[in-house]
Design a protein around this motif. Sequence first.
Motif, short mmCIF file in Angstrom:
data_model
loop_
_atom_site.label_atom_id
_atom_site.label_comp_id
_atom_site.label_asym_id
_atom_site.label_seq_id
_atom_site.Cartn_x
_atom_site.Cartn_y
_atom_site.Cartn_z
N PHE A 168 0.23 -2.12 14.78
CA PHE A 168 0.97 -0.96 14.26
C PHE A 168 1.73 -0.30 15.41
N TYR B 74 -2.74 -0.25 9.88
CA TYR B 74 -2.99 0.77 10.89
C TYR B 74 -4.42 0.66 11.41
N GLY C 129 -2.74 7.61 3.47
CA GLY C 129 -1.58 8.00 4.27
C GLY C 129 -0.55 6.89 4.24
N THR C 130 0.65 7.18 4.73
CA THR C 130 1.70 6.15 4.72
C THR C 130 1.30 4.98 5.61
N ALA C 131 0.90 5.29 6.83
CA ALA C 131 0.55 4.21 7.76
C ALA C 131 -0.73 3.51 7.31
N TYR D 137 -0.98 16.24 16.75
CA TYR D 137 -1.60 14.93 17.02
C TYR D 137 -2.13 14.90 18.46
N LYS E 19 4.54 18.21 10.19
CA LYS E 19 4.32 16.94 10.91
C LYS E 19 4.83 17.15 12.34
N ARG F 3 10.42 5.46 11.45
CA ARG F 3 9.95 6.67 12.15
C ARG F 3 11.14 7.57 12.51
N THR G 92 -4.80 11.47 10.71
CA THR G 92 -3.88 10.36 10.40
C THR G 92 -3.84 10.09 8.90
N TYR H 213 8.05 -0.20 9.19
CA TYR H 213 7.75 1.23 9.33
C TYR H 213 8.99 1.95 9.85
N PHE I 74 8.07 14.72 13.35
CA PHE I 74 8.39 13.34 12.95
C PHE I 74 8.05 13.11 11.49
C1 COI Z 1 1.99 8.05 8.78
O1 COI Z 1 1.09 7.81 7.98
O2 COI Z 1 3.14 7.61 8.66
C2 COI Z 1 1.76 8.92 9.90
O3 COI Z 1 2.66 9.57 10.30
C3 COI Z 1 0.46 8.92 10.57
C4 COI Z 1 0.65 8.56 11.98
C5 COI Z 1 -0.35 9.21 12.80
C6 COI Z 1 0.71 7.09 12.20
#
Ligand code: COI
Length: 362
Positions: A25, A169, A300-302, A199, A194, A139, A233, A137, A70
């Motif tokens: 990841f 992840y 979560g997304t990741a 973090y 976010k 970002r 996360t 992914y 982010f």
């Molecule tokens: C996501 O799930 O996209 C996040 O932003 C968590 C991140 C800490 C990887």
Amino acid sequence: MNWDFKVTKNLESKIKKTDFDNLAFGKDFTDHMFIADYKDGSWTDCRIVPFEPIMMHPAAFVLHYAQSIFEGLKAELSPNNDILLFRPEENAERFYKSAERLAMPPIPKDLFLESIHKLIEIDYEWIPKGKANSSLYIRPFLFATDPVLGVRVGETFRYMVILGPVGSYYSAPVKVWIQDEFVRAFPGGTGEAKFAGNYAATLQPVLEAQKRGCAQILWTDGLTHSYFQEIGTMNIFFVIDNTILTPELNEGTILRGVTRKSLIVLAQEMGYKVEERKITVEEFIKAVEEHRVQDMFGAGTAAVVQPISGFVYKEKEYDLTNLDREISQKLKAKLEIIKKGEIEDTHNWMYKIELNKNSQSN
Ligand code: COI
């Protein structure tokens, strides 16, 4: 608004050097990135350029005072090779709100969507094909660039988007340390945004968690440590007595997860009872001891949907490896087929990127 994008192509692609069979990841990145700069009160100079390190002034505000936010979202390929994003308008909305909370100029939602759309049109070949748990992914991030050491609201900012093919992840079920010492977020703080600093501030507590055999922390409220917030996360879900429970969002301390929101809808449609409410550590421990907990998972997304295999609370270990996991598995399977476009998009969640032949990289 019509944003004017300048595109400079990378002449040599890294794609052939990338091992798509062993994706981690966040370690591989595509050939291009998007940049826009905020100057004189507006977003200007939108450009897609070869992926490379960026120059920063040593006094850039973000390096000293962490003014940075982010987002995270993913692109997948449908069975007909359509490029699909999952609910990107939700990320655009959350990014907008995070920027407001951090006193940064919000990214107009159409710029957010267009920057991602145009970048993926160029680097679409990086979307993993036919690989379980893999996707591209995305970002987006925004930070303050004023070269000034005084603490004040700045005038110059940079918005960027980078992309990378990712695998899971977490590679194994996650054990969490239920917090009774450190704090992630208070009402009135930045927990819901976010914000990069949220973090960074959890890293040292996570090292403490690792000493207890836990990969992550399940945060509790900062004042009493008596009710749950989130994992940092991921958002957290429990299934107790056939009811799906997740903490309510009304204190501004929990990230408004897109996966969280979507799972609630899917679970209700599948006929499950879902409650968003304050969930106390005490009621949860009691339910564990009385064997009434059927499932516990992060979302979560990741991480997508991540089983929680156990936890430590006040130095006592609890094992959850024997939970049946039926509900989280069903929810995960449903979410995944929706994201991959394998069933009809009845919720109107999917955003399709049609390839414009002129912008392809080969
Ligand atoms: C996501 O799930 O996209 C996040 O932003 C968590 C991140 C800490 C990887």
